[in-house]
Design a protein around this motif. Structure first.
Motif, PDB file in Angstrom:
ATOM      1  N   ILE A  62       0.841  -1.210   0.000  1.00  0.00           N
ATOM      2  CA  ILE A  62       0.000   0.000   0.000  1.00  0.00           C
ATOM      3  C   ILE A  62       0.869   1.250   0.000  1.00  0.00           C
ATOM      4  O   ILE A  62       0.624   2.196  -0.754  1.00  0.00           O
ATOM      5  N   PHE A  63       1.913   1.282   0.816  1.00  0.00           N
ATOM      6  CA  PHE A  63       2.777   2.463   0.862  1.00  0.00           C
ATOM      7  C   PHE A  63       3.585   2.622  -0.424  1.00  0.00           C
ATOM      8  O   PHE A  63       3.857   3.735  -0.859  1.00  0.00           O
ATOM      9  N   MET A  64       3.971   1.509  -1.042  1.00  0.00           N
ATOM     10  CA  MET A  64       4.707   1.607  -2.297  1.00  0.00           C
ATOM     11  C   MET A  64       3.823   2.175  -3.403  1.00  0.00           C
ATOM     12  O   MET A  64       4.296   2.896  -4.279  1.00  0.00           O
ATOM     13  N   VAL A  65       2.548   1.899  -3.360  1.00  0.00           N
ATOM     14  CA  VAL A  65       1.627   2.422  -4.370  1.00  0.00           C
ATOM     15  C   VAL A  65       1.253   3.870  -4.043  1.00  0.00           C
ATOM     16  O   VAL A  65       1.149   4.714  -4.933  1.00  0.00           O
ATOM     17  N   ALA A  66       1.080   4.184  -2.763  1.00  0.00           N
ATOM     18  CA  ALA A  66       0.601   5.512  -2.372  1.00  0.00           C
ATOM     19  C   ALA A  66       1.692   6.574  -2.380  1.00  0.00           C
ATOM     20  O   ALA A  66       1.405   7.758  -2.558  1.00  0.00           O
ATOM     21  N   ALA A  67       2.960   6.206  -2.205  1.00  0.00           N
ATOM     22  CA  ALA A  67       4.036   7.189  -2.119  1.00  0.00           C
ATOM     23  C   ALA A  67       4.177   8.018  -3.395  1.00  0.00           C
ATOM     24  O   ALA A  67       4.285   9.240  -3.319  1.00  0.00           O
ATOM     25  N   PRO A  68       4.175   7.435  -4.574  1.00  0.00           N
ATOM     26  CA  PRO A  68       4.269   8.281  -5.773  1.00  0.00           C
ATOM     27  C   PRO A  68       3.052   9.187  -5.959  1.00  0.00           C
ATOM     28  O   PRO A  68       3.155  10.251  -6.568  1.00  0.00           O
ATOM     29  N   LEU A  69       1.916   8.791  -5.457  1.00  0.00           N
ATOM     30  CA  LEU A  69       0.720   9.615  -5.598  1.00  0.00           C
ATOM     31  C   LEU A  69       0.745  10.830  -4.674  1.00  0.00           C
ATOM     32  O   LEU A  69       0.016  11.799  -4.891  1.00  0.00           O
TER      33      LEU A  69
END
Length: 145
Positions: free
Chosen positions: A37-44
């Motif tokens: 979840i954090f790997m997906v949310a960090a670029p956003l």
């Protein structure tokens, strides 16, 4: 799901086997899900919209004036900063030290040697008050090392 409450002999004692081991598998599963979840949310979370910010119109604040330190030595000698003075000329020397600043707004810091007599310290305090310097702070050594 079931539990064995008694042995095969039909004894009357209740006996429940306890397992004291920690099951790490659910913990690892939750951590892996959070990592994804954090790997997906960090670029956003990064801002990709370019905005031209206005210039600040506030004027920079002047730096506070250099504080005035009065030191009283063991033998009763008085110094303003590094310059020696006496009780008779303390008021005039203080006016020279603070310049055009307001004596009512000026904070004076007093440092004394441990062995300074209290009467010598009070003479300096009284002379400062006689000349209109009422905001006085005492400087001590921090011994919480």
């Amino acid at each position: 799901m079931g539990a064995k409450l008694s042995g095969g002999g039909g004894g009357s004692k209740l006996h429940v086997d306890q397992n004291a081991e920690i099951n790490v598998t659910p913990f690892v599963d939750v951590m892996l899900v959070l990592l994804i979840i954090f790997m997906v949310a960090a670029p956003l979370a990064t801002v990709s919209v370019e905005v031209v910010l206005p210039k600040a119109v506030a004027k920079p604040q002047p730096s506070p004036p250099k504080p005035v330190y009065i030191s009283v030595t063991r033998d009763g000698s008085v110094f303003i900063g590094d310059f020696p003075t006496s009780l008779d000329t303390l008021g005039d020397d203080m006016k020279k030290a603070i310049g055009a600043r307001d004596p009512d707004q000026e904070r004076i810091y007093i440092r004394c040697d441990q062995k300074t007599r209290y009467a010598e310290f009070m003479k300096v305090m009284n002379k400062l008050q006689d000349n209109g310097y009422y905001s006085v702070a005492l400087v001590g050594e921090d011994d919480t090392q």
